[in-house]
Design a protein around this motif. Structure first.
Motif, PDB file in Angstrom:
ATOM      1  N   HIS A 109      30.714  56.722 -71.830  1.00 43.04           N
ATOM      2  CA  HIS A 109      29.560  57.617 -71.949  1.00 43.04           C
ATOM      3  C   HIS A 109      28.635  57.088 -73.045  1.00 43.04           C
ATOM      4  N   THR A 110      27.475  57.733 -73.224  1.00 42.48           N
ATOM      5  CA  THR A 110      26.486  57.231 -74.188  1.00 42.48           C
ATOM      6  C   THR A 110      25.992  58.258 -75.202  1.00 42.48           C
ATOM      7  N   ASP A 111      26.555  59.447 -75.287  1.00 44.04           N
ATOM      8  CA  ASP A 111      26.032  60.482 -76.206  1.00 44.04           C
ATOM      9  C   ASP A 111      24.529  60.652 -76.004  1.00 44.04           C
ATOM     10  N   MET A 112      24.129  60.833 -74.773  1.00 43.90           N
ATOM     11  CA  MET A 112      22.710  60.856 -74.373  1.00 43.90           C
ATOM     12  C   MET A 112      21.838  61.812 -75.190  1.00 43.90           C
ATOM     13  N   ALA A 113      22.387  62.908 -75.675  1.00 46.87           N
ATOM     14  CA  ALA A 113      21.580  63.909 -76.366  1.00 46.87           C
ATOM     15  C   ALA A 113      21.208  63.493 -77.795  1.00 46.87           C
ATOM     16  N   TYR A 114      21.742  62.372 -78.279  1.00 51.15           N
ATOM     17  CA  TYR A 114      21.549  61.995 -79.682  1.00 51.15           C
ATOM     18  C   TYR A 114      20.971  60.583 -79.798  1.00 51.15           C
ATOM     19  N   SER A 115      20.247  60.343 -80.878  1.00 49.85           N
ATOM     20  CA  SER A 115      19.669  59.018 -81.105  1.00 49.85           C
ATOM     21  C   SER A 115      20.681  58.067 -81.730  1.00 49.85           C
ATOM     22  N   ALA A 116      21.670  58.627 -82.436  1.00 57.30           N
ATOM     23  CA  ALA A 116      22.669  57.814 -83.125  1.00 57.30           C
ATOM     24  C   ALA A 116      23.908  58.673 -83.376  1.00 57.30           C
ATOM     25  N   SER A 117      25.006  57.995 -83.706  1.00 55.23           N
ATOM     26  CA  SER A 117      26.239  58.709 -84.019  1.00 55.23           C
ATOM     27  C   SER A 117      27.141  57.818 -84.858  1.00 55.23           C
ATOM     28  N   ALA A 118      28.191  58.428 -85.386  1.00 60.17           N
ATOM     29  CA  ALA A 118      29.186  57.684 -86.157  1.00 60.17           C
ATOM     30  C   ALA A 118      30.557  58.276 -85.886  1.00 60.17           C
ATOM     31  N   SER A 119      31.556  57.421 -85.894  1.00 63.80           N
ATOM     32  CA  SER A 119      32.952  57.827 -85.745  1.00 63.80           C
ATOM     33  C   SER A 119      33.684  57.380 -87.001  1.00 63.80           C
ATOM     34  N   ILE A 120      34.267  58.335 -87.705  1.00 64.21           N
ATOM     35  CA  ILE A 120      34.967  58.053 -88.955  1.00 64.21           C
ATOM     36  C   ILE A 120      36.437  58.394 -88.738  1.00 64.21           C
ATOM     37  N   TYR A 121      37.319  57.435 -88.999  1.00 62.95           N
ATOM     38  CA  TYR A 121      38.738  57.612 -88.683  1.00 62.95           C
ATOM     39  C   TYR A 121      39.541  58.007 -89.914  1.00 62.95           C
ATOM     40  N   LEU A 122      40.526  58.894 -89.688  1.00 62.62           N
ATOM     41  CA  LEU A 122      41.289  59.485 -90.782  1.00 62.62           C
ATOM     42  C   LEU A 122      42.797  59.322 -90.603  1.00 62.62           C
ATOM     43  N   ASN A 123      43.242  58.334 -89.830  1.00 59.83           N
ATOM     44  CA  ASN A 123      44.668  58.131 -89.593  1.00 59.83           C
ATOM     45  C   ASN A 123      45.250  57.073 -90.511  1.00 59.83           C
TER      46      ASN A 123
END
Length: 184
Positions: A109-123
């Motif tokens: 998918h592309t997160d169409m509703a947003y101009s940008a995003s970030a994924s921050i991992y906590l494991n």
């Protein structure tokens, strides 16, 4: 100190993968805030309620919690501004905390509703065999994808509607924990 592991750019898209994305005290604050939020039973929903095209084929699910602590959202927004050059209007940022259970994942998918995003991992100590990898593919690179293990300290910043997915997490893996930042 934050270290850029990989930076990919084309005419319309930018992806940056970092390690040691936040300081030790910032991570402690983030993890403590997520833990407190879970204790307070902040309203949650599940990826089971998401569109079928995102979750079909997965038997597990992720519980999703909105990040309501504005100090945490601002900290995440500041990092996005620094790495991606996104807007300095904090009201354009929202964040969600995810805990994946069982064989969870997300289809492309592309997160169409947003101009940008970030994924921050906590494991901590995520084993290669657990799965749950973040995978992305830039425009024009349909035969090549980049794969990111969801380890504590690692973050993926993306701008320009990059096609991405999350591979299936093994059923006996620990909860897959991440924060997603969405930017209007």
């Amino acid at each position: 100190m934050m270290k850029t592991i990989l930076r990919k750019k084309n005419e319309n898209q930018l992806a940056t993968i970092t390690d040691n994305t936040f300081t030790e005290s910032e991570y402690e604050m983030i993890i403590s805030s997520m833990s407190d939020m879970m204790k307070d039973n902040v309203s949650t929903w599940s990826t089971e309620d998401w569109p079928e095209e995102l979750v079909s084929g997965f038997s597990g699910h992720s519980d999703v919690y909105p990040v309501l602590d504005q100090n945490i959202v601002n900290l995440l927004a500041d990092k996005c501004m620094s790495v991606l050059g996104t807007t300095d209007k904090y009201e354009n940022y929202s964040a969600m905390y995810y805990e994946g259970h069982g064989q969870c994942g997300l289809n492309w998918h592309t997160d169409m509703a947003y101009s940008a995003s970030a994924s921050i991992y906590l494991n901590d100590d995520w084993d290669d065999n657990y799965g749950g990898y973040f995978v992305f593919r830039m425009e024009g690179g349909n035969k090549l994808a980049t794969v990111v293990r969801p380890d504590l300290g690692v973050a993926v910043f993306q701008k320009g509607k990059i096609n991405h997915a999350v591979t299936t997490t093994r059923n006996d893996a620990p909860k897959r924990k991440s924060i997603q930042v969405f930017i209007k």
